[in-house]
Design a protein around this motif. Structure first.
Motif, PDB file in Angstrom:
ATOM      1  N   GLY A 344      32.366  19.630  11.329  1.00 48.43           N
ATOM      2  CA  GLY A 344      31.846  19.775   9.968  1.00 48.43           C
ATOM      3  C   GLY A 344      30.326  19.722   9.890  1.00 48.43           C
ATOM      4  O   GLY A 344      29.765  19.793   8.805  1.00 48.43           O
ATOM      5  N   GLY A 345      29.653  19.581  11.013  1.00 47.88           N
ATOM      6  CA  GLY A 345      28.188  19.547  11.003  1.00 47.88           C
ATOM      7  C   GLY A 345      27.613  18.148  10.979  1.00 47.88           C
ATOM      8  O   GLY A 345      26.419  17.947  11.148  1.00 47.88           O
ATOM      9  N   LYS A 346      28.451  17.156  10.765  1.00 49.61           N
ATOM     10  CA  LYS A 346      27.992  15.756  10.688  1.00 49.61           C
ATOM     11  C   LYS A 346      27.721  15.210  12.105  1.00 49.61           C
ATOM     12  O   LYS A 346      28.447  15.534  13.040  1.00 49.61           O
ATOM     13  CB  LYS A 346      29.104  14.960  10.001  1.00 49.61           C
ATOM     14  CG  LYS A 346      28.964  13.483  10.070  1.00 49.61           C
ATOM     15  CD  LYS A 346      28.406  12.930   8.780  1.00 49.61           C
ATOM     16  CE  LYS A 346      28.169  11.426   8.940  1.00 49.61           C
ATOM     17  NZ  LYS A 346      27.176  10.954   7.993  1.00 49.61           N
ATOM     18  N   THR A 347      26.671  14.420  12.227  1.00 51.31           N
ATOM     19  CA  THR A 347      26.370  13.814  13.531  1.00 51.31           C
ATOM     20  C   THR A 347      26.777  12.347  13.540  1.00 51.31           C
ATOM     21  O   THR A 347      26.484  11.608  12.592  1.00 51.31           O
ATOM     22  CB  THR A 347      24.867  13.920  13.833  1.00 51.31           C
ATOM     23  OG1 THR A 347      24.493  15.277  13.708  1.00 51.31           O
ATOM     24  CG2 THR A 347      24.558  13.450  15.233  1.00 51.31           C
ATOM     25  N   ILE A 348      27.473  11.947  14.582  1.00 46.63           N
ATOM     26  CA  ILE A 348      27.892  10.548  14.730  1.00 46.63           C
ATOM     27  C   ILE A 348      27.165   9.966  15.933  1.00 46.63           C
ATOM     28  O   ILE A 348      27.059  10.611  16.977  1.00 46.63           O
ATOM     29  CB  ILE A 348      29.420  10.467  14.985  1.00 46.63           C
ATOM     30  CG1 ILE A 348      30.206  11.062  13.815  1.00 46.63           C
ATOM     31  CG2 ILE A 348      29.862   9.033  15.272  1.00 46.63           C
ATOM     32  CD1 ILE A 348      30.316  10.189  12.614  1.00 46.63           C
ATOM     33  N   LYS A 349      26.683   8.753  15.772  1.00 52.60           N
ATOM     34  CA  LYS A 349      25.991   8.105  16.887  1.00 52.60           C
ATOM     35  C   LYS A 349      26.946   7.164  17.609  1.00 52.60           C
ATOM     36  O   LYS A 349      27.722   6.452  16.964  1.00 52.60           O
ATOM     37  CB  LYS A 349      24.801   7.298  16.370  1.00 52.60           C
ATOM     38  CG  LYS A 349      23.604   8.152  16.081  1.00 52.60           C
ATOM     39  CD  LYS A 349      22.422   7.260  15.779  1.00 52.60           C
ATOM     40  CE  LYS A 349      21.848   7.574  14.421  1.00 52.60           C
ATOM     41  NZ  LYS A 349      20.820   6.666  14.016  1.00 52.60           N
ATOM     42  N   ALA A 350      26.857   7.196  18.941  1.00 52.39           N
ATOM     43  CA  ALA A 350      27.666   6.280  19.742  1.00 52.39           C
ATOM     44  C   ALA A 350      26.801   5.775  20.881  1.00 52.39           C
ATOM     45  O   ALA A 350      26.095   6.552  21.506  1.00 52.39           O
ATOM     46  CB  ALA A 350      28.881   7.009  20.290  1.00 52.39           C
ATOM     47  N   THR A 351      26.843   4.473  21.128  1.00 53.32           N
ATOM     48  CA  THR A 351      26.024   3.965  22.247  1.00 53.32           C
ATOM     49  C   THR A 351      26.917   3.624  23.419  1.00 53.32           C
ATOM     50  O   THR A 351      28.079   3.244  23.268  1.00 53.32           O
ATOM     51  CB  THR A 351      25.219   2.713  21.848  1.00 53.32           C
ATOM     52  OG1 THR A 351      26.085   1.801  21.198  1.00 53.32           O
ATOM     53  CG2 THR A 351      24.069   3.054  20.955  1.00 53.32           C
TER      54      THR A 351
END
Ligand SMILES: Nc1ncnc2c1ncn2[C@@H]1O[C@H](COP(=O)(O)OP(=O)(O)O)[C@@H](O)[C@H]1O
Ligand SMILES: [Mg+2]
Lengths: 383, 273
Positions: A344-351
């Protein structure tokens, strides 16, 4: 009483949970206006004896004003401030058993370090011999014995900060107020000093109220944190509660990094909530009942360190999982932050913690990856 | 590129200094002249200094001047400092802008007008003119200079210092004497020096405000010069110049020293761990 006994005592220290406990400081519906401008807005808090309490919020939200009302430099426009059960709202600063450490340190330039520390004691008419003993004790406490005769301008920033601390502690006030006490120090020194402050506070068994805009600092030193926004109290809780159970999107955003996904509540009950974002094609189960009604707009909030990234899909891809593409990687040394772009174009951050010394990382740019998390990792927020 | 001043700079500086100091230098040189004629050099002598000391009228005038200057500078320093504190401190009160503007007025007002208005006032209230009216007049006009000097220091003063003192249990009045005053003291002293020298060499205002038996040195010099310049006058003027010069040098050297010492200490502190 040695320091050893304080550890266990400390761990069970939570007077705010005890309905019998009397607060040392109580703000009762306090409002402060400067002309038309409302700096502090109908605010109430209880602060308990021996507590290390932090006021946290962005610049201009009214933290200093709140502290200055406690010190006596400002009087509340409305409401009361109680200290030990007595109304001190209109008591002038020089008659309050409260001392403040100023952001600018405010050391008297025409006096030696010694004389600076002795100043408050002299005002109380303490006998000379006692003053000398107390000054020596204070200098030892902040490890500045050999600088007693120096003037403030002959000291480094870190040393000045310690003189200011010693001066405000010398009178053994009921409450010590600290306004951004470490703001002028560099990062390394600031971190070391944060731990010194907590040690000192436990050793002296005093009540500290600290103002800061640095969330890490607040988390490190405080027993409880009050998060402020435009003169209002948004949440008062322990650092871990604030971090893991923020009351609102504002708090969640202000403290640390967090992914926020907009969607709706699909079902709720029996300690579980089902959340759905049509835009991202994402369904999440959250191990928490929510007061938000079914069908209402809400946000799924999840911290980056609680999202795992892998090439393989998880066992169940229908819930708490979503597919995406690695868009960017921020290498911070100890961890790497993966910015994963969803369909959907959304960015999710994961460390991910960098547990090996490999420069070449197993997951890299443009890889197709799966993001997944457990039901107790996320929470649902209404506003 | 060539370092150092160009010929233009050298010439303009030389001309400037000559223009400023040649007349003064001449005056000093002729005060040591043997001859009674001011413009004819007849050898070195200090006899006019002796004459000066024996001239009772001149000495009386000098004594009046010094007393007036000491008194008016001291009173003006107290009042000017208080005024400066009030104007910078007590927030907004009705007419604050007008007051802070008004404090500058005597700085730009012609002395003649100031003197005349003071005279009119003394006459109106029926004050006998003499020593005390001169003191009063000098206090009035030097006070503004003190206020301006002290005010410029006060705006740069860190209010936190006063709050810190009060926070430590010191009431406001005591805070002023223990914290504020010691820190702004150099400005207060500079204000006093300024007021002292202004009073010392004022002619116009003193002439308006004075009465019988209160002749100041500038008035005396001026009245004598009208009858012809004597080497005696040159001697008095030289003494005045020396006093003022010493004062100015002491003031600037001490402030300079403090500044240098502070900067050095700060560099050392910054280098320390
Ligand atoms: N004496 C004052 N007069 C007018 N406005 C003030 C005064 N003190 C603070 N304010 C305003 O109140 C707001 C809150 O200030 P402050 O308490 O210093 O914020 P913080 O410490 O959280 O950065 C700011 O917008 C500031 O401009
Ligand atoms: Mg502040």
């Amino acid at each position: 009483m040695g320091q050893k006994t304080l550890g266990p005592v400390r761990r069970s220290f939570a007077p705010w949970l005890d309905p019998q406990a009397k607060p040392l400081i109580r703000f009762e519906n306090v409002t402060k206006r400067f002309g038309d401008f409302v700096a502090v807005d109908d605010l109430s808090i209880d602060i308990y004896e021996r507590e290390f309490f932090a006021l946290l919020g962005p610049s201009g939200c009214g933290k200093t004003t709140l502290l200055r009302m406690l010190a006596g430099f400002e009087t509340p426009t409305e409401g009361r401030i109680l200290l030990d059960g007595k109304d001190v709202s209109r008591v002038p600063p020089y008659r309050r058993p409260v001392n403040m450490m100023f952001q600018s340190y405010a050391l008297f330039p025409h006096m030696s370090v010694e004389a600076n520390i002795a100043f408050g004691l002299k005002q109380d008419g303490m006998p000379k011999a006692d003053i000398a003993a107390r000054v020596e004790e204070m200098l030892k406490l902040v490890k500045l014995e050999q600088f007693a005769k120096r003037r403030p301008h002959q000291l480094s920033g870190g040393q000045r900060q310690r003189v200011a601390l010693a001066r405000s502690l010398a009178k053994r006030p009921r409450v010590l107020l600290l306004d951004e006490p470490l703001g002028a120090l560099d990062k390394k020194l600031r971190e070391a000093t944060q731990f010194e402050l907590t040690d000192l506070q436990q050793e002296l068994g005093m009540t500290f109220v600290i103002v800061t805009h640095d969330q890490e600092e607040a988390m490190t030193v405080a027993d409880r944190i009050a998060v402020m926004d435009h003169g209002k109290m948004v949440q008062v809780a322990t650092p871990s509660e604030i971090y893991e159970q923020p009351a609102s999107r504002y708090v969640a955003d202000f403290i640390g990094d967090i992914n926020m996904i907009e969607g709706r509540i699909e079902a709720s009950g029996e300690g579980r909530t089902r959340f759905r974002s049509e835009a991202l094609g994402l369904t999440a189960d959250v191990l928490d009942a929510t007061p938000i009604g079914v069908g209402e707009t809400s946000w799924l909030a999840i911290r980056p360190e609680k999202v795992s990234v892998s090439h393989e899909p998880p066992a169940d891809t229908s819930v708490n999982a979503v597919e995406g593409e690695v868009w960017d990687i921020g290498y911070l040394g100890d961890v790497s932050i993966y910015h994963v772009r969803l369909a959907g174009g959304k960015t999710i951050k994961a460390t991910r913690a960098n547990v090996t010394r490999l420069i070449e990382r197993p997951i890299t740019w443009d890889d197709k990856v799966w993001l997944s998390w457990s039901p107790d990792a996320a929470l649902v927020l209404a506003a | 590129m060539r370092k150092g001043p160009s010929w233009f700079n050298v010439v303009s500086i030389t001309l400037g200094f000559v223009f400023l100091y040649l007349p003064i230098l001449l005056l000093v040189v002729y005060s040591f002249n043997e001859s009674r004629l001011v413009t004819v050099w007849a050898g070195f002598s200090t006899k006019w200094y002796g004459e000066m000391l024996r001239n009772q009228a001149l000495m009386d005038a000098a004594w009046v001047t010094v007393r007036v200057a000491l008194l008016s500078a001291s009173v003006a320093t107290v009042l000017g400092t208080l005024g400066a504190v009030t104007l910078t401190r007590f927030g907004r009160f009705p007419g604050r802008t007008m007051f802070s503007g008004m404090i500058y007025a005597p700085l730009v007002m012609p002395d003649v007008i100031l003197g005349l208005s003071l005279l009119l006032m003394f006459v109106a209230v029926g004050l006998d003119r003499g020593f005390w009216t001169v003191v009063l007049a000098h206090t009035t006009f030097t006070m503004c200079y003190v206020a301006v000097v002290v005010q410029s220091r006060l705006v740069a003063f860190d209010r936190d210092l006063e709050e810190a003192a009060m926070d430590l249990g010191c009431p406001p009045m005591k805070t002023f004497f223990l914290i504020t005053l010691p820190i702004i003291l150099p400005a207060v002293v500079a204000g006093w020096m300024l007021a002292f020298t202004l009073s010392l060499d004022d002619l116009v205002i003193a002439s308006f405000a004075t009465g019988p038996g209160a002749t100041t040195l500038p008035m005396k010099i001026y009245s004598q010069v009208r009858l012809g310049v004597t080497p005696e006058i040159n001697a008095v003027s030289t003494v005045l110049i020396v006093i003022v010069t010493i004062g100015v040098i002491i003031a600037s050297v001490t402030t300079k020293r403090q500044e240098v010492a502070r900067q050095k200490a700060e560099r050392m502190a910054a280098a320390a761990p």
